[in-house]
Structures are given as C-alpha cells and as structure tokens.
Design an enzyme around this catalytic site. Structure first.
Site, PDB file in Angstrom:
ATOM      1  N   HIS A 104     -52.164 104.130  75.216  1.00  0.00           N
ATOM      2  CA  HIS A 104     -51.332 103.986  76.410  1.00  0.00           C
ATOM      3  C   HIS A 104     -49.861 104.264  76.076  1.00  0.00           C
ATOM      4  O   HIS A 104     -49.161 104.968  76.796  1.00  0.00           O
ATOM      5  CB  HIS A 104     -51.429 102.558  76.953  1.00  0.00           C
ATOM      6  CG  HIS A 104     -52.681 102.250  77.694  1.00  0.00           C
ATOM      7  ND1 HIS A 104     -53.138 103.018  78.750  1.00  0.00           N
ATOM      8  CD2 HIS A 104     -53.572 101.228  77.559  1.00  0.00           C
ATOM      9  CE1 HIS A 104     -54.256 102.486  79.224  1.00  0.00           C
ATOM     10  NE2 HIS A 104     -54.539 101.404  78.524  1.00  0.00           N
ATOM     11  N   HIS A 106     -56.277 101.140  71.194  1.00  0.00           N
ATOM     12  CA  HIS A 106     -56.331 101.349  72.648  1.00  0.00           C
ATOM     13  C   HIS A 106     -54.928 101.304  73.250  1.00  0.00           C
ATOM     14  O   HIS A 106     -54.511 102.229  73.957  1.00  0.00           O
ATOM     15  CB  HIS A 106     -57.227 100.268  73.259  1.00  0.00           C
ATOM     16  CG  HIS A 106     -57.362 100.326  74.745  1.00  0.00           C
ATOM     17  ND1 HIS A 106     -58.476 100.821  75.372  1.00  0.00           N
ATOM     18  CD2 HIS A 106     -56.512  99.941  75.745  1.00  0.00           C
ATOM     19  CE1 HIS A 106     -58.317 100.747  76.689  1.00  0.00           C
ATOM     20  NE2 HIS A 106     -57.128 100.210  76.938  1.00  0.00           N
ATOM     21  N   GLU A 107     -54.211 100.227  72.979  1.00  0.00           N
ATOM     22  CA  GLU A 107     -52.881 100.075  73.569  1.00  0.00           C
ATOM     23  C   GLU A 107     -51.902 101.111  73.013  1.00  0.00           C
ATOM     24  O   GLU A 107     -50.982 101.537  73.713  1.00  0.00           O
ATOM     25  CB  GLU A 107     -52.355  98.651  73.348  1.00  0.00           C
ATOM     26  CG  GLU A 107     -53.200  97.554  73.975  1.00  0.00           C
ATOM     27  CD  GLU A 107     -53.435  97.731  75.468  1.00  0.00           C
ATOM     28  OE1 GLU A 107     -52.613  98.400  76.136  1.00  0.00           O
ATOM     29  OE2 GLU A 107     -54.442  97.206  75.975  1.00  0.00           O
ATOM     30  N   HIS A 140     -49.044 107.854  75.471  1.00  0.00           N
ATOM     31  CA  HIS A 140     -49.040 108.566  76.748  1.00  0.00           C
ATOM     32  C   HIS A 140     -47.698 108.331  77.450  1.00  0.00           C
ATOM     33  O   HIS A 140     -47.042 109.277  77.919  1.00  0.00           O
ATOM     34  CB  HIS A 140     -50.210 108.069  77.611  1.00  0.00           C
ATOM     35  CG  HIS A 140     -50.550 108.954  78.752  1.00  0.00           C
ATOM     36  ND1 HIS A 140     -51.650 108.739  79.567  1.00  0.00           N
ATOM     37  CD2 HIS A 140     -49.943 110.063  79.257  1.00  0.00           C
ATOM     38  CE1 HIS A 140     -51.701 109.673  80.491  1.00  0.00           C
ATOM     39  NE2 HIS A 140     -50.672 110.482  80.335  1.00  0.00           N
TER      40      HIS A 140
END
Length: 600
Positions: free
Chosen positions: A393, A389-390, A396
């Site tokens: 981020h 998940h991180e 991105h």
C-alpha cells in the site's frame, strides 16, 4: 503479545514509533493550522455563483485542491495520533473536531458540482476543454458522467448537511460492537476461564485447544445473538440510507451508485460471483483437506482458523521481517527496494502494540507526508506478511504521490488492494521457492490457500450477501434479523459445502462484519486479489516487461479509470479471465498441498 505485558507508549523505543513530523511538528502546530482552516473554507466557498469562465474555474480548483491538502494533513495527523492511544482525550478531541470540520467543508463546497453541471452543455464543453484547466481535464470529464445524477444546488447542500445523519447507523454499530458488546469467558480444556473479546476472537479460533475454540465460538456468537435485532436495525438503517440516496440521485440501485464513482460496470461484480461459484468445488475440496489434516470426524466453523501444521512454531524478529520483505520484493528492482529501506530507516512505521493502541494494521499519511504504516507486530509469519502487505500500500501511495499532482494522487478503492497483495504473494512465493521440508512447506501452502479462501471466496460471499440485502430493501422487503440470518446461512452452506457442519451460531456472523457499512466495498478485495495473482505471476515469470508495467501502474494514482489502469498493468477485469486464472492457481496450490501432505 498478551494484554498484561503491553507497555505504555512512552515506554517504547522511539525507533519503533512513527515520526509524524512530516505532517506537523507537534499538537500545537496542528492546532494553529486547524484554527486557520475556517478562513480557507470561507475563501473557497466564496466562489459560489462565479464559475462561468475558465480562469475562475481554474482559480477555484487550485484553491479547492490546496484546501483539501490542508484538511487531509490535519485529518491524517489527528487520526494517527488517536490511533497511537485511543484512550488519550487530547487526540480524541482532535479527531472529533477535524471530522466535524470535514462535514463543514463538504457542505460549503456542495455548490460546485450542481453549479458547474447546471451550465448549458455548449458552455460546459468549452470550459472542460479550455487550456486554463488542462491540469484538471480528466477530473472534469469524469464529473460530466455524474450530470444525470447531480441535484440542484440547494438539494446538494441539503444532502451534504445530512452527512453525519447518514453515518448514524454506522456510528451506532461501532459503539455497540466496539464498546458495549461483552462476551462470557470461555473455558479451555483444563477448565480455566479465558477472556473473550472482539479483538481476541480470531486468535482464540487459531488456538490448538479445540475445547477453547468451541467455547469461545459459542460465547462470541451468543453475544451477537443477544443483540441481533439491534444489529439488524443498524444495518437496515445503513442500507436504507444508501438506497434512499441512490433513488434521490436517479440511480437504478444503490449498487449502481456505489460503482459509478469508479466507472466500474455491474458486470464486473456479477462476473466475480458467477466465476467464484463455478470454482466452488475447489473450495469444498479445501474444506475436505482441512478436515483430513485436523483429523476430526466433523469440521465445524470453530475449526476454520485452527493451525493445520501444529509442530511449526516459528517467531521472527522485526529486523528479520525487514530482511524477508526486502528479499521478497527484490524482483521489483533496486529502486523499489531502496524506498522500502527508506521506510524502515526513517520511521515511517509504528511497529509494536502498546496499551490503548488501535488494533490491526493500515497504511496512511497524506499527499504532503510520508506514507505511514501502523502495525501491531507480534513476530508471527502472519505479522511478516502484514508488513509486506502494508508496504505494498505504502509503495503504491509513495509512487503515486511522487508522480501525480495532488488532484490525481489518490488511487481508487477498486485498485487499493492490488499492490498490497502483490507483495504478500511475492513473499510467500519466495519462501516456497527453496522450501523442501514437507512440514514447513505445507504450512506455507496452507497460508496461501487461506489467503485465497479469506480474500476471494469469503469476500465474494460477502459481496453476494450485500447484493441481495440491498436488493431486498429496493424490492420493499423487510430487512430484519430473521431475513438476514436466513440469507447468510444459505450462502455459508453454498460456499463451504456438505463437509462443513453449519453451526447454528454462524448465521449471526454477518453482524460482525464492519465493511457492510461501506456499501459494495468488499467485492474489491476479491477482484484485487485476483488481479494481484496475475501480476505477481507475471513479475516472477515474465520479468522486466511485467515489472515495468506494474511500476507504471503504481505511479498512475487516480489519473485514469481503475479498469484502464489495470489494463495498462496487463489485467482486464471486464472479463472473467483474471478470476478464473486466480482460482486455477488456487487449485494448483491445493494440488501441491495434497502432494506434500502425502509425504508426511
């Protein structure tokens, strides 16, 4: 890792601690840069009253962007140093000082918007379209949208100076929730006392000991009930502050003001709630499945996090987790995977918990640094998923910062959870692909269902709560504890259905949700997750064309409006279709889970 075996930070292997030197070599270097900041603020503030021609406007925008880069770097370093060990007084001081400096900057630069927008329309149009400011054209065009809501220069300065005052309810909430709130110990099935804390509550709710889960649940919400009037007062203060600002800025509502910044129409919010409510029977069906799998006559709220597959107790080393994430993101191409390997090798990640370290996880850093990740890795599948998940981020941020100039590098909150959830979905799809063992498959399917429950259904319920709470204040109704408890209990009853016992304590749950102090933020989790479902499905089924569109989206930063960025990636949230499709996927996963359960 339990509290009594946590190491001091100095005892951790450096390989598992982030390297913040891409921001500052050490605290002394930070102090030097911090000291120089006042002069930079004064230099930029000196442009007040001079923004009448394109060359001066460009000089101001260049200086402002450079100053904001410096402030961002100072803030990120201080914040991350603080999070390494929240007990450390030097880091606390750095964080407090840079936070105050941010307010000073906002106040000093508050002249810009009213001065620029106060120009005659013909002159303003000429400035925005001047070749000299071409690098800032989208930003300036976006600024024009706020002209009807921009106050006079003196009013804007006054409003900016109240920044810390407007944050007072949120700060009071944090002090009460993080520092002052204490809970009675909970007894487990053996009659032993177990400590109940805010950070430890959800892990206790995931315990196989149902006696412990119930007692921890009762203890936890007893703590909130004993302070519920204070929590109601802090939340009412936060809502009233938002409503007052919206009124001062001539918005029709606080929600309209919150959504205007990203140019997202209210229909997106309302469509989300309406579409999720249409698919409420699927959520109620999942509640029945959970009740059946737990084998209980009555399903209570202290059962909603209980593990459904009790015999599966796998642990993953951090090195194994890295391999799992790399395998999951392989469909995104070698260039994507190479950057992930770079993150692992170059200490972008602070991996393990230590005494005093902030809980949870996040992706941070600034335009001029590595996009750092804070974890509290514990070896569970959930920890592996958090790493994925991180990393979403971080990828991105990395691609945006590598592609866009500083003024367009930051993507909006509306799209912030998309890349992270795409990675999570790619991980779980990869794990399911070749998993035929019913027990393990059911575990994974339930993780998938829980993600939908927590991110689409639950966050939409929160969004509905927020919409009504703010509307109550705007209608002049009292936002007291009784009203908030009643509203929340009604929504919980709707969302979880008749197969769930609506425990009395659950009406106080709203008081423990910190996101409510960031108005109209939670709905973005649900729209983001729905978008991520569509994108991950496209990446796996369509392949190269979908991957290309997705990578282009990751590189857009804030150079376009978020709905337009998502359209470029292939998802149109102006319609209910993406949320509909996501919840149809939820139903297919539910079908798979029920069929897999039948094989046990």
């Amino acid at each position: 890792m339990s509290e009594n075996v946590l190491k001091e930070r100095s005892e951790l292997d450096a390989r598992y601690k982030w390297d913040l030197s891409s921001m500052f070599a050490d605290d002394a270097a930070w102090e030097t840069a911090f000291t120089a900041l006042d002069a930079d603020i004064d230099t930029v503030a000196a442009f007040a009253g001079k923004l009448h021609d394109a060359d001066t406007l460009k000089a101001y925008l260049d200086a402002q962007t450079a100053l904001q880069r410096k402030l961002e770097c100072l803030y990120c370093y201080a914040s991350q140093r603080h999070d390494e060990d929240t007990r450390a007084e030097d880091a606390q001081s750095m964080y407090a000082r840079i936070s105050s400096k941010y307010v000073k900057l906002v106040t000093a630069l508050s002249f810009f918007q009213p001065e620029l927008l106060g120009l005659p329309q013909e002159q303003l149009d000429a400035l925005v379209n001047a070749p000299a400011v071409a690098d800032y054209k989208f930003m300036l065009q976006d600024l024009l949208r706020s002209k009807p809501h921009t106050l006079s220069q003196s009013e804007e300065k006054l409003l900016a100076s109240f920044g810390e005052v407007m944050q007072a309810p949120s700060e009071a909430y944090k002090s009460l929730d993080d520092a002052d709130l204490v809970f009675e110990p909970a007894k487990n099935a053996a009659g032993e006392d177990v400590e109940v804390t805010g950070s430890g509550f959800v892990p206790l709710q995931m315990n196989n000991d149902r006696v412990l889960r119930e007692n921890a649940f009762r203890s936890f919400y007893k703590g909130y009930r004993q302070h519920i009037n204070t929590f109601a007062a802090t939340y009412a203060g936060a809502v009233k502050a938002a409503v007052a600002e919206a009124s001062a800025r001539h918005y029709e509502s606080s929600r309209a003001m919150s959504m205007a910044g990203e140019n997202v129409p209210a229909e997106v919010y309302d469509n989300l709630i309406a579409t999720v409510r249409k698919h409420m029977p699927a959520m109620h069906r999942y509640v029945r499945l959970r009740k059946k799998m737990l084998g209980v006559e009555q399903l209570h709220f202290y059962d909603v996090y209980a593990p459904l597959v009790r015999d599966l107790d796998k642990s993953y080393s951090y090195e194994t987790a890295q391999e799992m994430v790399l395998k999951a993101v392989a469909p995104l191409g070698e260039d994507y995977a190479e950057t992930v390997r770079k993150a692992f090798a170059e200490r972008w990640i602070d991996v393990y918990p230590n005494r005093g370290k902030r809980g949870g996880a996040y992706s941070g850093g600034c335009y001029d640094s590595k996009p750092y990740i804070l974890l509290n890795y514990s070896g569970t599948l959930d920890s592996v998923s958090t790493l994925a998940h991180e990393m979403g981020h971080t990828m991105h941020s990395w691609r945006s910062r590598q592609t866009q100039p500083a003024q367009y590098a930051d993507y909006t909150l509306f799209v912030a959870e998309v890349a992270s959830t795409v990675n999570e979905n790619l991980l779980i799809e990869q794990l399911l692909q070749n998993e035929n063992d019913p027990q393990t498959r059911l575990y994974l399917l339930n993780q998938y269902l829980e993600n939908f429950k927590g991110t689409v259904y639950r966050q939409t319920m929160f969004a509905e709560f927020e919409r009504e709470a703010h509307a109550m204040v705007e209608r002049g109704e009292a936002l007291n504890a009784a009203a908030l408890n009643s509203l929340y209990k009604r929504l919980v009853t709707d969302y979880f259905g008749e197969d769930m016992v609506i425990d009395d304590e659950i009406q106080y749950e709203w008081a423990r949700i910190p996101h409510f102090y960031r108005p109209f933020y939670v709905y973005k989790y649900a729209t983001g997750y729905s978008t991520a479902v569509a994108l991950s499905e496209g990446i796996l089924k369509e392949g190269a064309p979908a991957v290309k569109r997705y990578k282009e989206f990751l590189s857009m930063g804030g150079s376009a409006y978020p709905l337009d960025e998502l359209r470029h990636a292939g998802v149109d949230l102006a319609t209910p279709a993406p949320v509909d499709a996501a919840l149809e996927k939820f139903e297919r996963i539910l079908d798979d889970a029920e069929a897999t359960l039948a094989k046990l």
